[in-house]
Scaffold this active site. Sequence first.
Site, PDB file in Angstrom:
ATOM      1  N   GLY A   8       0.813  -1.208   0.000  1.00 12.26           N
ATOM      2  CA  GLY A   8       0.000   0.000   0.000  1.00 12.26           C
ATOM      3  C   GLY A   8       0.845   1.255   0.000  1.00 12.26           C
ATOM      4  CG  LEU A  10      -0.835   1.641  -3.920  1.00 12.88           C
ATOM      5  CD1 LEU A  10      -1.953   1.261  -4.882  1.00 12.88           C
ATOM      6  CD2 LEU A  10       0.225   0.553  -3.862  1.00 12.88           C
ATOM      7  CG  HIS A  14       3.571   0.819  -5.246  1.00  9.42           C
ATOM      8  ND1 HIS A  14       3.624   1.892  -4.384  1.00  9.42           N
ATOM      9  CD2 HIS A  14       4.211  -0.199  -4.641  1.00  9.42           C
ATOM     10  CE1 HIS A  14       4.267   1.523  -3.301  1.00  9.42           C
ATOM     11  NE2 HIS A  14       4.647   0.281  -3.423  1.00  9.42           N
ATOM     12  CD  GLN A 130      10.657  -7.264  -1.827  1.00  8.56           C
ATOM     13  OE1 GLN A 130      10.378  -7.061  -0.658  1.00  8.56           O
ATOM     14  NE2 GLN A 130      10.089  -6.594  -2.813  1.00  8.56           N
ATOM     15  CB  VAL A 153       9.356   4.786 -10.806  1.00  9.48           C
ATOM     16  CG1 VAL A 153       8.740   6.131 -11.160  1.00  9.48           C
ATOM     17  CG2 VAL A 153       8.877   3.710 -11.778  1.00  9.48           C
ATOM     18  CG  MET A 161       9.018   7.763  -7.035  1.00 14.76           C
ATOM     19  SD  MET A 161       7.508   7.820  -8.006  1.00 14.76           S
ATOM     20  CE  MET A 161       7.663   9.462  -8.723  1.00 14.76           C
ATOM     21  CB  SER A 162      10.732   4.803  -1.050  1.00 10.05           C
ATOM     22  OG  SER A 162      10.521   4.123   0.171  1.00 10.05           O
TER      23      SER A 162
END
Length: 261
Positions: A8, A10, A14, A130, A153, A161-162
Amino acid sequence: VGFVPTMGALHKGHLSLVETAAKECETVVVSIYVNPTQFGRGEDFDRYPRNLQQDLSLLAAYPVGAVFAPTDSEMYPKGFDTWVQVGQIAEPWEGTCRPGHFRGVATVVLKLFNLVEPDIAYFGEKDYQQLLVVKQMVRDLNIPVEIRGCPTVREPDGLAMSSRNQYLSPDERRDALVLFQSERLAQQLVDSGETDAARITQAMRDHILRVPYAKIDYVAIVDPETLQEVSTVNRPVRAILAVRLGGTRLIDNMEITPKPV
């Protein structure tokens, strides 16, 4: 069936996975679940951003067939006691800094694969280790799903982006650019003929530590398949790093490629 597993909060990273899945698959399933078993003691599980309604409104712009947003009791019912432990690829770097993290990741991802039964699952390269851990698990356990890694991205200024970027204060957000800048510096050094990985990583560390309160968990130049450190950059490698800025821990990575001889 294309599957995008998320926790989530987002963002465009994502959504780029959702967009790619929609282009390649007849049906797209997105999961939204903040998985408690991949957070260690003292980590940010309780404050991890959660806004299901906002996430659903963002996904409404895409041809998503289903959103799976389970509860903890659904994913880990009373008496749950089976875990997936991936081997060597999960041990260094994030595995050392966050003991038990990848056990939680592998377990929840396998459960999600069993529930959704996707043909292709999409993961961002920002969480590079991961991605390799999930690929290893899928190979070793003969899981009939293709794992697709998608490019990181970034914000216009280069910050990866995180969901955790929300934690950053304005000053920390500005200072966080040293992560991306250090990776670009590594590529610039390689472009100028530097091949000594130790000198490159030292230059990256020096750049990051220009932010006086930055705390480095690791900075390394590694083999992109094994994550073992390399001594010489004479082929494509990965620069990987994890840095704490105030109360926020950020990770990033970038492919570093020498010029063809």
